[in-house]
Every structure is written in C-alpha cells, then in structure tokens.
Design a protein around this motif. Structure first.
Motif, mmCIF file in Angstrom:
data_model
loop_
_atom_site.group_PDB
_atom_site.id
_atom_site.type_symbol
_atom_site.label_atom_id
_atom_site.label_comp_id
_atom_site.label_asym_id
_atom_site.label_seq_id
_atom_site.Cartn_x
_atom_site.Cartn_y
_atom_site.Cartn_z
ATOM 1 N N MET A 1 0.858 -1.161 0.000
ATOM 2 C CA MET A 1 0.000 0.000 0.000
ATOM 3 C C MET A 1 0.907 1.228 0.000
ATOM 4 S SD MET A 1 -2.998 1.128 2.681
ATOM 5 C CE MET A 1 -2.025 1.040 4.145
ATOM 6 N N HIS A 2 0.641 2.145 -0.954
ATOM 7 C CA HIS A 2 1.429 3.370 -1.066
ATOM 8 C C HIS A 2 0.487 4.554 -1.248
ATOM 9 C CE1 HIS A 2 5.007 0.939 -1.663
ATOM 10 N NE2 HIS A 2 4.344 0.270 -2.570
ATOM 11 N N MET A 3 0.588 5.541 -0.353
ATOM 12 C CA MET A 3 -0.194 6.753 -0.541
ATOM 13 C C MET A 3 0.481 7.554 -1.652
ATOM 14 S SD MET A 3 -1.413 9.871 1.915
ATOM 15 C CE MET A 3 -2.271 8.788 3.006
ATOM 16 N N LEU A 4 -0.259 7.780 -2.733
ATOM 17 C CA LEU A 4 0.296 8.492 -3.875
ATOM 18 C C LEU A 4 -0.052 9.966 -3.875
ATOM 19 C CD1 LEU A 4 -0.509 5.924 -6.705
ATOM 20 C CD2 LEU A 4 1.607 6.183 -5.407
ATOM 21 N N TYR A 5 -1.189 10.310 -3.274
ATOM 22 C CA TYR A 5 -1.669 11.679 -3.376
ATOM 23 C C TYR A 5 -2.567 11.987 -2.195
ATOM 24 C CZ TYR A 5 -3.774 15.831 -5.535
ATOM 25 O OH TYR A 5 -4.193 17.104 -5.807
ATOM 26 N N ASN A 6 -2.420 13.198 -1.658
ATOM 27 C CA ASN A 6 -3.255 13.627 -0.549
ATOM 28 C C ASN A 6 -3.429 15.140 -0.662
ATOM 29 O OD1 ASN A 6 -4.654 13.911 1.832
ATOM 30 N ND2 ASN A 6 -2.946 13.438 3.162
ATOM 31 N N SER A 7 -4.635 15.555 -1.015
ATOM 32 C CA SER A 7 -4.940 16.983 -1.109
ATOM 33 C C SER A 7 -6.084 17.290 -0.147
ATOM 34 C CB SER A 7 -5.333 17.362 -2.547
ATOM 35 O OG SER A 7 -6.613 16.835 -2.874
ATOM 36 N N ASP A 8 -6.557 18.512 -0.176
ATOM 37 C CA ASP A 8 -7.707 18.871 0.653
ATOM 38 C C ASP A 8 -8.964 18.123 0.209
ATOM 39 O OD1 ASP A 8 -6.161 20.623 2.135
ATOM 40 O OD2 ASP A 8 -6.786 22.393 0.999
ATOM 41 N N SER A 9 -8.981 17.670 -1.067
ATOM 42 C CA SER A 9 -10.178 17.044 -1.628
ATOM 43 C C SER A 9 -10.113 15.519 -1.716
ATOM 44 C CB SER A 9 -10.435 17.587 -3.039
ATOM 45 O OG SER A 9 -10.556 18.984 -3.013
ATOM 46 N N PHE A 10 -8.932 14.973 -2.029
ATOM 47 C CA PHE A 10 -8.826 13.550 -2.347
ATOM 48 C C PHE A 10 -7.601 12.898 -1.710
ATOM 49 C CE2 PHE A 10 -10.864 15.550 -6.030
ATOM 50 C CZ PHE A 10 -12.061 14.865 -6.045
ATOM 51 N N ILE A 11 -7.724 11.590 -1.518
ATOM 52 C CA ILE A 11 -6.593 10.728 -1.182
ATOM 53 C C ILE A 11 -6.580 9.611 -2.222
ATOM 54 C CG2 ILE A 11 -5.626 9.072 0.467
ATOM 55 C CD1 ILE A 11 -7.040 10.628 2.683
ATOM 56 N N VAL A 12 -5.391 9.295 -2.742
ATOM 57 C CA VAL A 12 -5.239 8.173 -3.668
ATOM 58 C C VAL A 12 -4.180 7.242 -3.090
ATOM 59 C CG1 VAL A 12 -4.627 7.436 -5.995
ATOM 60 C CG2 VAL A 12 -5.827 9.610 -5.663
ATOM 61 N N VAL A 13 -4.576 5.970 -2.923
ATOM 62 C CA VAL A 13 -3.675 4.956 -2.393
ATOM 63 C C VAL A 13 -3.579 3.841 -3.428
ATOM 64 C CG1 VAL A 13 -3.296 3.294 -0.525
ATOM 65 C CG2 VAL A 13 -4.349 5.501 -0.027
ATOM 66 N N GLN A 14 -2.345 3.398 -3.685
ATOM 67 C CA GLN A 14 -2.120 2.300 -4.628
ATOM 68 C C GLN A 14 -1.897 1.013 -3.844
ATOM 69 O OE1 GLN A 14 1.425 2.575 -7.039
ATOM 70 N NE2 GLN A 14 0.596 1.158 -8.539
ATOM 71 N N PHE A 15 -2.562 -0.045 -4.277
ATOM 72 C CA PHE A 15 -2.397 -1.371 -3.702
ATOM 73 C C PHE A 15 -1.797 -2.283 -4.758
ATOM 74 C CE2 PHE A 15 -5.717 0.519 -1.176
ATOM 75 C CZ PHE A 15 -5.462 0.062 0.097
ATOM 76 N N GLU A 16 -0.739 -2.992 -4.405
ATOM 77 C CA GLU A 16 -0.146 -4.000 -5.276
ATOM 78 C C GLU A 16 -0.075 -5.300 -4.503
ATOM 79 O OE1 GLU A 16 3.482 -3.019 -7.244
ATOM 80 O OE2 GLU A 16 2.784 -1.019 -7.755
ATOM 81 N N VAL A 17 -0.682 -6.327 -5.048
ATOM 82 C CA VAL A 17 -0.702 -7.634 -4.392
ATOM 83 C C VAL A 17 -0.005 -8.620 -5.323
ATOM 84 C CG1 VAL A 17 -2.148 -9.451 -3.431
ATOM 85 C CG2 VAL A 17 -2.888 -7.057 -3.297
ATOM 86 N N PRO A 18 1.211 -9.047 -4.975
ATOM 87 C CA PRO A 18 1.892 -10.024 -5.839
ATOM 88 C C PRO A 18 1.201 -11.380 -5.748
ATOM 89 C CG PRO A 18 3.232 -9.517 -3.920
ATOM 90 C CD PRO A 18 2.012 -8.642 -3.847
ATOM 91 N N LEU A 19 1.022 -11.993 -6.881
ATOM 92 C CA LEU A 19 0.446 -13.331 -6.937
ATOM 93 C C LEU A 19 1.578 -14.343 -7.082
ATOM 94 C CD1 LEU A 19 -2.527 -12.601 -9.355
ATOM 95 C CD2 LEU A 19 -2.564 -12.701 -6.871
ATOM 96 N N ALA A 20 1.291 -15.586 -6.846
ATOM 97 C CA ALA A 20 2.309 -16.632 -6.949
ATOM 98 C C ALA A 20 2.913 -16.650 -8.352
ATOM 99 C CB ALA A 20 1.683 -17.984 -6.629
#
Length: 90
Positions: A1-20
């Motif tokens: 989980m990586h927070m990519l963006y945080n403003s007064d209006s929005f938060i964007v978080v990226q999720f990467e789940v490695p598979l086998a």
C-alpha cells in the motif's frame, strides 16, 4: 500500500498484491487504486482496465509538466464521482 496523493479534496492509495509465480512466466501482480473523496465522504476501489486508464492519465499529466493541485484534483474527480461506498471512521 502506497499513498500516492493527498490533497484537501482527495486521497489516492495504490495497492499492489503479488500473486504466486506462474510456472510458465514471470510473477503476476494484482492491485488497483483506492480513491477517497473527502468532501463527499465516499470511496471507490478501481482495478483492471479502469486502474490502467487512471494510471496512464496521471502519467500523461506528469509528462506534460508539473500539474497543479487543481489539475490533479480535476482529473481524480472524474473517477471519484463513481464512488458509492461511504467512508466509515472506526
């Protein structure tokens, strides 16, 4: 989980789940982006083709120069309006 963006209006978080690792090729990844609209108090999780479109749009904004917070917020809002899940604080 990586927070990519945080403003007064929005938060964007990226999720990467490695598979086998597949026997026939490289490791596959699955993930997406969670977008939280702070004013509407709603969120959406996008993945697959929609997440790829979002990522490409952000990259295009960055390649065109240093986007302002207003430009980024306007782009993110196009996706955030699809959010129906209310944000619940615990």
């Amino acid at each position: 989980m990586h927070m990519l963006y945080n403003s007064d209006s929005f938060i964007v978080v990226q999720f990467e789940v490695p598979l086998a690792e597949a026997d026939t090729g490289p490791q596959l990844n699955r993930g997406g982006f969670e977008i939280v609209d702070k004013f509407a108090r709603k969120e959406i999780f996008i993945e697959g083709a929609l997440a790829e479109s979002f990522s490409q749009g952000v990259q295009a904004l960055i390649e065109d120069g240093q986007p302002s917070e207003d430009e980024l917020d306007a782009f993110i809002e196009q996706y955030a309006v699809m959010g129906q899940q209310p944000v619940v604080m615990h």
